[in-house]
Structure formats: C-alpha cells, structure tokens
Enzyme design. Structure first.
Site, PDB file in Angstrom:
ATOM      1  N   HIS A   1      14.085  24.017 -19.076  1.00  0.00           N
ATOM      2  CA  HIS A   1      14.186  22.588 -19.411  1.00  0.00           C
ATOM      3  C   HIS A   1      15.656  22.138 -19.520  1.00  0.00           C
ATOM      4  O   HIS A   1      16.115  21.284 -18.768  1.00  0.00           O
ATOM      5  CB  HIS A   1      13.507  22.305 -20.754  1.00  0.00           C
ATOM      6  CG  HIS A   1      12.073  22.689 -20.838  1.00  0.00           C
ATOM      7  ND1 HIS A   1      11.090  22.054 -20.131  1.00  0.00           N
ATOM      8  CD2 HIS A   1      11.448  23.647 -21.579  1.00  0.00           C
ATOM      9  CE1 HIS A   1       9.910  22.586 -20.431  1.00  0.00           C
ATOM     10  NE2 HIS A   1      10.109  23.554 -21.302  1.00  0.00           N
TER      11      HIS A   1
HETATM   12  C1  BDR Z   1      12.501  20.933 -25.038  1.00  0.00           C
HETATM   13  O1  BDR Z   1      12.045  21.279 -26.354  1.00  0.00           O
HETATM   14  C2  BDR Z   1      12.815  22.331 -26.883  1.00  0.00           C
HETATM   15  O2  BDR Z   1      11.993  23.309 -27.445  1.00  0.00           O
HETATM   16  C3  BDR Z   1      13.592  22.903 -25.735  1.00  0.00           C
HETATM   17  O3  BDR Z   1      14.845  23.394 -26.160  1.00  0.00           O
HETATM   18  C4  BDR Z   1      13.735  21.746 -24.781  1.00  0.00           C
HETATM   19  O4  BDR Z   1      14.870  20.977 -25.086  1.00  0.00           O
HETATM   20  C5  BDR Z   1      11.378  21.171 -24.041  1.00  0.00           C
HETATM   21  O5  BDR Z   1      10.267  20.390 -24.333  1.00  0.00           O
END
Ligand code: BDR
Ligand code: CA
Length: 303
Positions: free
Chosen positions: A240
């Site tokens: 992500h």
């Molecule tokens: C996002 O949520 C967090 O857990 C991760 O770091 C990322 O930024 C993904 O949904």
C-alpha cells in the site's frame, strides 16, 4: 528532484515505503511526519526513527497527532503489524529523537516557505494534514501535490466492507481533506491490492544473510502471514504505502481519473470514499497500475 514530506504511521508497509523513498534519488525527503494509526504515536515515531537510522540517513522526524480529530482511537491493528508495529522483530533503540517542532507546524512552515514545491505523501490517517489546513487554510493552494494512500473507491474496504484503514481511522479528517480543494491523487485499495509482494522476494531477502536483510524478511514475513490469514492462498502482501511513494517517483506507474470524492462519516458505511462524476472539487483517483513495473522498481531499490 521532487521535494517530499512523507507522513507515516509506521507500520510495516510504512517502513518499506520510508526505505524505498530514502533510497530513491528522484526524491528529496526533507522530513518525515508521524501520526498514530498502526500503533500509538509514541511507537510509530520510535519506529520511524529506527527505520530512518537503519537506512543510514539523517532525515528529521516530526511527531504529530496522537488521536483522531473528533473520535476515539480505534483498536491498534496488532494482527497486521504486530504489538510493536514492526512485526515484533527486534530493532536497535534509535539514537536520534524527534524534532521539537510539531508535525503540523512543520508541514505549514515548509509549504509556506516553498510555495508550489512540496509534495506531501500521507500514508496513514489524514489527521496531521487536516489539522494543518484547519490551522492555516492559506496553505491549500501552495502544495505542489498531495499523494494519499487511502480509500477504496471502486473496490471493497479492508476494515469494513466499505472502508479502508487510513480513512476509517479518522473519517472526519479525511472528509475535510477531500473537500478542501487540495491537488490530491488517491492511491487506494483499487490499485494497492494489485501490487502484491511475492513470497519469493522475502525468501530472497532471507537468503542474503545480512542483519538488515533478515530484519526486512522477518518483518515483511509477519505482514505476509497476516494477508495469508485474511485471504488464504493470496501468495503475497499488498504494498500500500510503497505504491504512494512509487507514484511520486514515476506517475506513469498508474492510470488516474478525475472524480469528486465524498467521505461518509456516520453509520455502517463510515470511512467509505464515494465517487461521483458531478460535484467539485475533483481529485485524481488511481484506477489501474502497472504492477509488474512497479514491483520490479520497488524490489530493486528497497534492499
Ligand atoms: C493502510 O493501512 C495501514 O495499515 C497501512 O500502513 C496502510 O497505510 C492500508 O489500508
Ligand atoms: Ca500506513
């Protein structure tokens, strides 16, 4: 070189994103700002300092929000990022400390000092950015770009069927940011769930035998196991936060479309990012990604 502030809630994929950014010559990371989210603000700040030191860089870290704008903090996602936020893999205590200046003031100061020059990349809850534009709304037209990892526009969420974690954690902050008129690019689950780091890469890191490579393999292995638990057979973990950094490095990794985005702040759909073709302001939503090209680039840079 693109002048960048990376706003993080470190977090395993945040740690990968920080390392990727600091090791990319296209980016001049002038500071890291921290937010609560994947853990408490104390731990996300500590983790950020540890990862910066592991990369052998001396980039200043500014501590930011410890809770959402208007609501209680949701439970810490220890099942995804571990008790410590880094997959419970030991790291040296950082030698450095966060700066005295607060993250919100740092963002405001930098954007005012360098109009149309700062790219902000928030990869956690949007609380610091929301506080910055509440405190100094005059900075809104002065950002070069804001590349947000957050949202699930045309796909299901990852915390609820509707909502992605960063938006869900502080929906009021997200609503404010999306309505602000900032020059936003949304790197949501629409594209990040298409960039899965394969297990073979982690195995390769482990085989390298250095302390740093082993740490990255263990930490990312923890995150990968979490993905395997949610979705048996998935065969990888989503990059992500690194993808938001990737979009800053090379916008051609993604295809973008202009949409008006509204964030739901009440009821079962809280945290949902709803797209509509009518309505202003518009933001750029990433709708497709050249996953192979991005993965190749990320893997070549991060270790
Ligand atoms: C996002 O949520 C967090 O857990 C991760 O770091 C990322 O930024 C993904 O949904
Ligand atoms: Ca994050």
């Amino acid at each position: 070189m693109k002048r960048v502030i990376l706003d993080v809630d470190t977090g395993i994929d945040d740690a990968l994103a920080i390392t990727y950014a600091l090791q990319s010559p296209e980016l001049d990371v002038i500071g890291l700002t921290t937010c609560f989210g994947n853990n408490t603000i104390e731990k996300t700040t500590r983790n950020t300092l540890a990862i910066v030191e592991m990369a052998g860089k001396s980039v200043p870290v500014y501590k930011g929000a410890d809770k959402p704008l208007k609501r209680e903090t949701r439970d810490i996602p220890t099942h995804v990022h571990g008790e410590d936020g880094l997959g419970d893999c030991p790291t040296n205590e950082p030698l450095g400390k966060a700066e005295d200046e607060n993250a919100v003031d740092f963002i405001i100061r930098q954007v005012k000092q360098r109009p149309n020059d700062i790219t902000l990349i928030p990869v956690g809850p949007l609380t610091n950015l929301a506080k910055a534009i509440l405190k100094a709304p005059e900075i809104i037209p002065l950002f070069k770009e804001v590349i947000i990892m957050g949202g699930a526009v045309f796909v299901p969420g990852n915390v609820t069927p509707y909502s992605e974690a960063n938006i869900y954690t502080d929906p009021e902050a997200a609503a404010l940011v999306f309505a602000s008129g900032l020059p936003i690019t949304v790197v949501g689950l629409d594209v990040t769930m298409k960039t899965l780091l394969p297990e073979a890469v982690v195995a390769d890191w482990r085989a390298r035998g250095t302390e740093k490579a082993r740490f990255f393999a263990d930490m990312t292995g923890f995150y990968m196991n979490a993905y395997e638990t949610f979705q048996p057979g998935i065969g990888g973990c989503a990059l992500h936060d690194p993808l938001a950094v990737g979009v800053a490095i090379d916008p051609d990794f993604v295809k973008r479309e202009a949409w008006h985005i509204e964030v739901i702040v009440e009821g079962d759909e809280t945290g949902r990012t709803v797209a509509s073709s009518v309505g202003e302001p518009k933001v750029f939503v990433c709708t497709d990604v050249q996953a192979e090209a991005f993965l190749h680039h990320f893997v070549g840079r991060v270790l």
